[in-house]
Design a protein around this motif. Sequence first.
Motif, PDB file in Angstrom:
ATOM      1  N   VAL A  36       0.848  -1.189   0.000  1.00  0.00           N
ATOM      2  CA  VAL A  36       0.000   0.000   0.000  1.00  0.00           C
ATOM      3  C   VAL A  36       0.882   1.236   0.000  1.00  0.00           C
ATOM      4  CG1 VAL A  36      -1.884   1.183   1.211  1.00  0.00           C
ATOM      5  CG2 VAL A  36      -1.678  -1.303   1.359  1.00  0.00           C
ATOM      6  N   ASP A  37       0.450   2.304  -0.703  1.00  0.00           N
ATOM      7  CA  ASP A  37       1.231   3.544  -0.691  1.00  0.00           C
ATOM      8  C   ASP A  37       0.617   4.553   0.274  1.00  0.00           C
ATOM      9  OD1 ASP A  37      -0.944   4.717  -1.975  1.00  0.00           O
ATOM     10  OD2 ASP A  37       0.012   4.780  -3.943  1.00  0.00           O
ATOM     11  N   ASP A  38       1.167   5.767   0.297  1.00  0.00           N
ATOM     12  CA  ASP A  38       0.716   6.782   1.245  1.00  0.00           C
ATOM     13  C   ASP A  38      -0.719   7.228   0.997  1.00  0.00           C
ATOM     14  OD1 ASP A  38       3.108   6.790   2.616  1.00  0.00           O
ATOM     15  OD2 ASP A  38       3.961   8.459   1.475  1.00  0.00           O
ATOM     16  N   SER A  39      -1.189   7.073  -0.228  1.00  0.00           N
ATOM     17  CA  SER A  39      -2.564   7.471  -0.554  1.00  0.00           C
ATOM     18  C   SER A  39      -3.563   6.356  -0.298  1.00  0.00           C
ATOM     19  CB  SER A  39      -2.638   7.902  -2.029  1.00  0.00           C
ATOM     20  OG  SER A  39      -1.811   9.021  -2.273  1.00  0.00           O
ATOM     21  N   GLY A  40      -3.071   5.200   0.117  1.00  0.00           N
ATOM     22  CA  GLY A  40      -3.956   4.065   0.357  1.00  0.00           C
ATOM     23  C   GLY A  40      -4.229   3.233  -0.864  1.00  0.00           C
ATOM     24  N   ASN A  41      -3.534   3.527  -1.980  1.00  0.00           N
ATOM     25  CA  ASN A  41      -3.673   2.681  -3.165  1.00  0.00           C
ATOM     26  C   ASN A  41      -3.067   1.309  -2.894  1.00  0.00           C
ATOM     27  OD1 ASN A  41      -4.805   4.839  -4.683  1.00  0.00           O
ATOM     28  ND2 ASN A  41      -2.750   5.604  -5.133  1.00  0.00           N
ATOM     29  N   ILE A  42      -3.681   0.269  -3.425  1.00  0.00           N
ATOM     30  CA  ILE A  42      -3.280  -1.106  -3.130  1.00  0.00           C
ATOM     31  C   ILE A  42      -2.694  -1.739  -4.384  1.00  0.00           C
ATOM     32  CG2 ILE A  42      -4.070  -3.341  -2.262  1.00  0.00           C
ATOM     33  CD1 ILE A  42      -6.470  -1.793  -1.041  1.00  0.00           C
ATOM     34  N   TYR A  43      -1.553  -2.415  -4.209  1.00  0.00           N
ATOM     35  CA  TYR A  43      -0.801  -2.984  -5.332  1.00  0.00           C
ATOM     36  C   TYR A  43      -0.716  -4.495  -5.171  1.00  0.00           C
ATOM     37  CZ  TYR A  43       0.736   1.874  -5.900  1.00  0.00           C
ATOM     38  OH  TYR A  43       0.774   3.245  -6.068  1.00  0.00           O
ATOM     39  N   GLY A  53       9.686 -14.024 -16.232  1.00  0.00           N
ATOM     40  CA  GLY A  53       9.492 -15.427 -16.537  1.00  0.00           C
ATOM     41  C   GLY A  53       9.186 -16.274 -15.326  1.00  0.00           C
ATOM     42  N   GLY A  54       8.947 -15.643 -14.196  1.00  0.00           N
ATOM     43  CA  GLY A  54       8.675 -16.384 -12.974  1.00  0.00           C
ATOM     44  C   GLY A  54       7.919 -15.509 -11.997  1.00  0.00           C
ATOM     45  N   GLY A  55       8.073 -15.811 -10.701  1.00  0.00           N
ATOM     46  CA  GLY A  55       7.357 -15.067  -9.687  1.00  0.00           C
ATOM     47  C   GLY A  55       7.859 -13.642  -9.531  1.00  0.00           C
ATOM     48  N   ILE A  56       6.953 -12.756  -9.123  1.00  0.00           N
ATOM     49  CA  ILE A  56       7.319 -11.376  -8.828  1.00  0.00           C
ATOM     50  C   ILE A  56       6.692 -10.967  -7.505  1.00  0.00           C
ATOM     51  CG2 ILE A  56       7.635 -10.659 -11.227  1.00  0.00           C
ATOM     52  CD1 ILE A  56       4.855  -9.426 -11.164  1.00  0.00           C
ATOM     53  N   GLY A  57       7.349 -10.012  -6.833  1.00  0.00           N
ATOM     54  CA  GLY A  57       6.806  -9.419  -5.615  1.00  0.00           C
ATOM     55  C   GLY A  57       6.783  -7.916  -5.766  1.00  0.00           C
ATOM     56  N   VAL A  58       6.009  -7.251  -4.923  1.00  0.00           N
ATOM     57  CA  VAL A  58       5.896  -5.796  -5.020  1.00  0.00           C
ATOM     58  C   VAL A  58       6.118  -5.154  -3.660  1.00  0.00           C
ATOM     59  CG1 VAL A  58       3.387  -5.753  -4.663  1.00  0.00           C
ATOM     60  CG2 VAL A  58       4.505  -3.879  -5.907  1.00  0.00           C
ATOM     61  N   LYS A  59       6.761  -3.989  -3.669  1.00  0.00           N
ATOM     62  CA  LYS A  59       6.937  -3.184  -2.477  1.00  0.00           C
ATOM     63  C   LYS A  59       6.844  -1.718  -2.884  1.00  0.00           C
ATOM     64  CE  LYS A  59      10.276  -1.877   1.107  1.00  0.00           C
ATOM     65  NZ  LYS A  59      11.635  -2.090   1.651  1.00  0.00           N
ATOM     66  N   ILE A  60       6.190  -0.917  -2.053  1.00  0.00           N
ATOM     67  CA  ILE A  60       6.124   0.523  -2.270  1.00  0.00           C
ATOM     68  C   ILE A  60       7.070   1.181  -1.275  1.00  0.00           C
ATOM     69  CG2 ILE A  60       4.618   2.525  -2.485  1.00  0.00           C
ATOM     70  CD1 ILE A  60       4.002   0.137  -4.371  1.00  0.00           C
ATOM     71  N   ASP A  61       8.070   1.921  -1.780  1.00  0.00           N
ATOM     72  CA  ASP A  61       9.069   2.496  -0.879  1.00  0.00           C
ATOM     73  C   ASP A  61       8.566   3.779  -0.236  1.00  0.00           C
ATOM     74  OD1 ASP A  61       9.406   4.586  -2.686  1.00  0.00           O
ATOM     75  OD2 ASP A  61      11.332   3.857  -3.447  1.00  0.00           O
ATOM     76  N   GLU A  62       9.434   4.423   0.560  1.00  0.00           N
ATOM     77  CA  GLU A  62       9.017   5.605   1.313  1.00  0.00           C
ATOM     78  C   GLU A  62       8.673   6.792   0.427  1.00  0.00           C
ATOM     79  OE1 GLU A  62      13.487   5.463   0.945  1.00  0.00           O
ATOM     80  OE2 GLU A  62      11.869   4.089   1.501  1.00  0.00           O
ATOM     81  N   ASN A  63       9.109   6.755  -0.838  1.00  0.00           N
ATOM     82  CA  ASN A  63       8.800   7.830  -1.784  1.00  0.00           C
ATOM     83  C   ASN A  63       7.660   7.452  -2.728  1.00  0.00           C
ATOM     84  OD1 ASN A  63      10.921   9.567  -0.858  1.00  0.00           O
ATOM     85  ND2 ASN A  63      12.368   8.260  -1.950  1.00  0.00           N
ATOM     86  N   ASN A  64       6.953   6.382  -2.396  1.00  0.00           N
ATOM     87  CA  ASN A  64       5.834   5.881  -3.201  1.00  0.00           C
ATOM     88  C   ASN A  64       6.261   5.361  -4.565  1.00  0.00           C
ATOM     89  OD1 ASN A  64       3.489   6.350  -1.407  1.00  0.00           O
ATOM     90  ND2 ASN A  64       4.072   8.504  -1.640  1.00  0.00           N
ATOM     91  N   ASN A  65       7.546   5.025  -4.697  1.00  0.00           N
ATOM     92  CA  ASN A  65       7.996   4.335  -5.896  1.00  0.00           C
ATOM     93  C   ASN A  65       7.588   2.869  -5.819  1.00  0.00           C
ATOM     94  OD1 ASN A  65       9.369   6.602  -7.070  1.00  0.00           O
ATOM     95  ND2 ASN A  65      11.032   6.275  -5.611  1.00  0.00           N
ATOM     96  N   ILE A  66       7.381   2.272  -6.971  1.00  0.00           N
ATOM     97  CA  ILE A  66       6.972   0.872  -7.049  1.00  0.00           C
ATOM     98  C   ILE A  66       8.212   0.018  -7.283  1.00  0.00           C
ATOM     99  CG2 ILE A  66       5.481  -0.789  -8.229  1.00  0.00           C
ATOM    100  CD1 ILE A  66       3.923   1.687  -9.324  1.00  0.00           C
TER     101      ILE A  66
END
Length: 215
Positions: free
Chosen positions: A56-63, A92-105
């Motif tokens: 989740v980012d600072d705006s509450g958007n969900i990834y 070509g395989g699994g991926i994960g996601v993280k939103i950093d402190e600057n709202n970068n993906i």
Amino acid sequence: MKWLKTVTIVLIVFIAGSITVTVVLANKFSINKGSIKGTGFIIQELNGAGNNNFDVDDSGNIYFPIITPIDNGIVVYDNNGDYLYTLPILAGGGIGVKIDENNNILVYNFRKKLITQYNNKGIKINTINDEDYSLRADYTWTANQNFRERNDICYINNNGTITKEEEGEETVVFTIPIWQRWYRAFKLIMILSIIALFLRVAIPLWTKAYKARYG
């Protein structure tokens, strides 16, 4: 045998019916596009939203990261649970996601041990090699936990429904759309029916060939 013919007919009906329903649902609902100027975002995903691998980012958007035989990407919903866009990812395989402190993906490619950084408009800005997995160890990239914390707000994922807990108040911010649940259910019916029909045809043929060869 009559009952085998009946089983075959039932399986064919299940396959035809489930294909029809999934096509209708996909055509009716997945035409909703997330339009963001200057990006290559694609149509709404069908399979990936609601899993525990989210951030989740600072705006509450969900990834949510999604992996399908056709498309991989990060699907994004706003803080009201409405679809925004999907960021296509070549993996070509699994991926994960993280939103950093600057709202970068940040997108982790497990097979390549590579982290790709995008800004909040989906523009690629950096790539980081992670041969020793140090960055992977710094964050729960996989779906081991059903909660995330951001700015003292706790987001809890309970079987595809995400609630936000803030200052003792709990609010539902995302629920898997009912049409996607139906899509997944009929897709599963289709896959199981195809497997069953294959076995229904293949096993007698194998048995007949075995008897013809070995008596």
